[in-house]
Design a protein around this motif. Sequence first.
Motif, PDB file in Angstrom:
ATOM      1  N   PHE A 212      16.243  32.002  39.607  1.00  0.00           N
ATOM      2  CA  PHE A 212      17.398  31.125  39.603  1.00  0.00           C
ATOM      3  C   PHE A 212      17.300  30.120  38.482  1.00  0.00           C
ATOM      4  CE2 PHE A 212      16.123  31.972  44.031  1.00  0.00           C
ATOM      5  CZ  PHE A 212      17.180  32.793  44.401  1.00  0.00           C
ATOM      6  N   THR A 216      21.922  26.773  39.845  1.00  0.00           N
ATOM      7  CA  THR A 216      22.398  27.808  40.765  1.00  0.00           C
ATOM      8  C   THR A 216      22.598  27.223  42.172  1.00  0.00           C
ATOM      9  OG1 THR A 216      21.243  29.512  39.522  1.00  0.00           O
ATOM     10  CG2 THR A 216      21.903  30.046  41.774  1.00  0.00           C
ATOM     11  N   LEU A 218      22.686  27.431  46.024  1.00  0.00           N
ATOM     12  CA  LEU A 218      22.014  28.230  47.047  1.00  0.00           C
ATOM     13  C   LEU A 218      22.472  27.723  48.424  1.00  0.00           C
ATOM     14  CD1 LEU A 218      18.434  28.136  45.521  1.00  0.00           C
ATOM     15  CD2 LEU A 218      20.084  29.976  45.336  1.00  0.00           C
ATOM     16  N   ASP A 222      20.381  31.755  51.724  1.00  0.00           N
ATOM     17  CA  ASP A 222      19.563  32.065  50.551  1.00  0.00           C
ATOM     18  C   ASP A 222      18.174  31.444  50.676  1.00  0.00           C
ATOM     19  OD1 ASP A 222      21.662  33.447  49.299  1.00  0.00           O
ATOM     20  OD2 ASP A 222      22.560  31.542  48.675  1.00  0.00           O
ATOM     21  N   ASN A 225      15.935  33.229  53.008  1.00  0.00           N
ATOM     22  CA  ASN A 225      15.405  34.441  52.365  1.00  0.00           C
ATOM     23  C   ASN A 225      14.257  34.100  51.411  1.00  0.00           C
ATOM     24  OD1 ASN A 225      15.870  37.066  52.822  1.00  0.00           O
ATOM     25  ND2 ASN A 225      17.612  37.292  51.447  1.00  0.00           N
ATOM     26  N   ILE A 226      14.447  33.001  50.642  1.00  0.00           N
ATOM     27  CA  ILE A 226      13.420  32.604  49.660  1.00  0.00           C
ATOM     28  C   ILE A 226      12.131  32.229  50.383  1.00  0.00           C
ATOM     29  CG2 ILE A 226      12.842  30.845  47.948  1.00  0.00           C
ATOM     30  CD1 ILE A 226      15.838  30.783  47.247  1.00  0.00           C
ATOM     31  N   HIS A 315      25.359  40.308  45.504  1.00  0.00           N
ATOM     32  CA  HIS A 315      24.039  39.691  45.342  1.00  0.00           C
ATOM     33  C   HIS A 315      23.888  38.422  46.154  1.00  0.00           C
ATOM     34  CE1 HIS A 315      23.244  42.523  42.078  1.00  0.00           C
ATOM     35  NE2 HIS A 315      24.457  42.224  41.592  1.00  0.00           N
ATOM     36  N   GLY A 316      24.856  38.137  47.028  1.00  0.00           N
ATOM     37  CA  GLY A 316      24.704  36.975  47.887  1.00  0.00           C
ATOM     38  C   GLY A 316      25.817  35.978  47.699  1.00  0.00           C
ATOM     39  N   SER A 318      25.752  32.748  47.135  1.00  0.00           N
ATOM     40  CA  SER A 318      25.586  31.797  46.035  1.00  0.00           C
ATOM     41  C   SER A 318      26.007  32.401  44.724  1.00  0.00           C
ATOM     42  CB  SER A 318      24.132  31.335  45.965  1.00  0.00           C
ATOM     43  OG  SER A 318      23.268  32.440  45.790  1.00  0.00           O
ATOM     44  N   ALA A 351      22.361  36.245  53.239  1.00  0.00           N
ATOM     45  CA  ALA A 351      21.168  35.959  52.434  1.00  0.00           C
ATOM     46  C   ALA A 351      21.137  36.862  51.224  1.00  0.00           C
ATOM     47  CB  ALA A 351      19.917  36.177  53.275  1.00  0.00           C
ATOM     48  N   SER A 352      20.798  36.262  50.047  1.00  0.00           N
ATOM     49  CA  SER A 352      20.704  37.054  48.802  1.00  0.00           C
ATOM     50  C   SER A 352      19.878  36.316  47.792  1.00  0.00           C
ATOM     51  CB  SER A 352      22.109  37.326  48.257  1.00  0.00           C
ATOM     52  OG  SER A 352      22.686  36.116  47.779  1.00  0.00           O
ATOM     53  N   THR A 353      19.499  37.030  46.767  1.00  0.00           N
ATOM     54  CA  THR A 353      18.873  36.403  45.602  1.00  0.00           C
ATOM     55  C   THR A 353      19.652  36.836  44.400  1.00  0.00           C
ATOM     56  OG1 THR A 353      17.391  38.255  45.279  1.00  0.00           O
ATOM     57  CG2 THR A 353      16.603  36.468  46.681  1.00  0.00           C
TER      58      THR A 353
END
Length: 847
Positions: A212, A216, A218, A222, A225-226, A315-316, A318, A351-353
């Motif tokens: 990120f 970014t 979040l 997210d 997930n991180i 991709h989420g 965010s 949730a995504s990255t």
Amino acid sequence: MLNLETRMEVLGVTVFQDADQPSRFYHLPLPPHITLERGQPLFDLFSYRKGGEAGHDVAGGFLNMVVDVGLGGLKPRLEGRLKEQYGDDVTLAPVPYTRGTARVIGLGEDSGAGATDGGTAPSAPAAPQGPRFVEHILGAGQPSLDGDNRAIFSFSLSEDGAAFMMGVLSGAVNARPVGVIYTLEYVGLLPAYDLEISIDFKSSYEYARSRFTLSTLLFRADIDNIVEHLKQEQHIRIRETARTLALSDPAAIRERQNRIDTLVKDLATGALFQPSLTPGEPKVRGETITAADPTVAVPATTGTVPGTVGAALQHGPSAAVAAGMGAMLAGREHTEPEVGATGPAGPGGAASTGTGATGGTGPAGTTGSAPESAGDVWNRLGRPQAAYVLKNIRQEEQRTVTYNLSQVSAQAQSIAPQNFIQFLSSEHDLRDHLHVVDLNHPFFARINLNVNAQGVDFAAEGVVQLTVQLRYGRRPDGSAPKDTAEVILRSSADSKEFTFFADSAQTQWYEYKLIADYRSGFGIGLKDARVESGWIRTEARSLAVHPGWLGRVLPVTLQLAPSLPADVAEVHAVVRYTNADRQIDDSAQITLSPQHRSELLHLRLAGADEQFQVTPTVFYTGGSSEALPTLHLPNPGAGEPGDVVVVDAPRGGQLNGDVIMLDPLGELQSVVVDTEFSQDGHVLDSRSLDLSTPGKRELFSVRLARHDQPAQMRYRERRVFKDGGLDTGDWQEPGTPNLVVGIPAQGVLTVAVRYLGPSPSQLGLSALLLDLAYRDPAGDPRFDQSDALLVTDDPQTFTQDWKVRLPSRQARTYTWKLTLLAQDGTETSTDVRTDTRDQLILRPPPR
């Protein structure tokens, strides 16, 4: 509060240490046992029996006991052991219990079945077959919850149950027929968790920066997930230094793990990220963009999203928001083929990255629609309610930090000590705690009495109430009476039971006094409102009292004979009672008539064999009267009863007749008939009869003074007409006492006159005059009648009736003549015509 981690066993007893006062200790209970007080067990077995009438004998018993779970003599030894290890300041106390129950089982019963906290319950038979030993179990469903935790129980035993317990305890000292079960709850401190959490800031930051940018956006999903990735890569390490909670409950395990996960995420979020987005006003790179009003419409959370935003959404959330922001800031948005991405299922997004997105370009020559703002994307994504951006961590902050976390909570614990109870410690105890009682003790001998007024008709006896006073026995000092009682009876259904405990001499007799209260003015004779007896001795156990014991009340019925002559109007009977010794001379007059033929009278006589007198007088309808001989009753010698007196009138000469009024044409208002009856030159009776209803028969009867002499009668009529006239006839002597008065007639001839033709004025006439006449063929002038009927232009005169009294129903001949009255004053008449018709039709003659 006790510390559950300090559990230890000392001399077979579980002991805990206090969390705040190390010198204070708590012990758990021992198995239940009989409580000892001054060295004596607290239990007693009472057996009782009572003989008597077959089927009424009783036998049974009671077992009372006190149990506890205290240490007893073990407590000093236990305190000594603790002082050896922890010093002389040690104190020992029972665990403080918050809740508890105690129940007993034994002899086929369970006191806990159907019981409520703190209450008592009837025993519930656990063994449905065999003899029933226990009738009821009474006791504390909740123990004292303090000190030794005492609980008391009382068994109500049947005869078999008492015999069983006596046999068991007499045969074996160590018998244990009854069990006690405690259920106790207490609270202690126990660590909820003890954790060591290490976060490697450098490696965690590098991991986040590799994915990120600092700007970014979040969302919470997210970050979750991180953090999971950081835990998997060992950038965040979690170690439990102690696990003290019991994890046998799956729900407790899940709850505990969720608390730990939440704690780690909160630590990582605060260390690596900072809040950036406020709902409705996301702020990125100094530019403020306002999202749509959340109250206007709820955005769709599913479906396809076109353009670069739709691609980034894969991709989420965010990445999708960042793509929308970039497209808006660049002032463009190229429409791209739709992709099958779906929006997040709710607030917080999926949730995504991903990396920060910029606006994509579409194919050359394609013209896109208006740019989609970040607020539009936020609405489309379901309005996530929080967003973060990555912190800018300086070099000196890039180190490993270890957090040591622990938490203690109060935990509820329970324990259920139970044991079968040994009642006796030696054979000598049974002698002190077994008690046999014979209920047939002379001290409790009773004299049971019933006092009633069965068979007493209080209304017929004139009694308001009967009072019965009782007295019984002698006191120990020789005075009497020992007991007294009283009952008031007001109906034959009244009854009352009495019980006197026998005196020392076991006396079986008692004394009573009867008091009768009479209604005021009841009957003739005695006038005492209250009469009472002396004290009367008796051994009767059922005392049915009666006011006749105090005096005689004689009900006397006076009635008229069934064949009483019709001219008897009334009979006056004087009933008299005298008693010279009591100075009583009382009488009452009874009036009887054909409408009231009998009456009941009560006499209150002073003696059982006394007489009373009845003197009747007969009154006749003619106004005369006749006194009959006096009767002395009762008169057993003549066979005359004393309770029924029949009054009859002597048979003799009388003159009976009737009067009928006639008024065939309704001319009379009434007819007054004056009559006079005489015998041997003396007027016996004179009366006037007023008749107003034609055809009604009025009877009269005159009793003659002498039966062997004829009677003379004369009468006259006074006729009152409706028009106010009065016609008084002469006195006359009828040939029969059956008179017909008024206007005589055997029948009525009604002639209906009908005029058929035009109105008289149309014929030049003023009116038509019809003359009608009737003469008795036998020449009786009383039946000569005539009338004239006038016909005018009034339609009501076209129909008229003429009524004539007939001396005979066959004599129906009458005459009539019609006269025409012209308007010029002239008259024209027809000849007199004879007719017998009931209907006469008139037609004007031609002119």
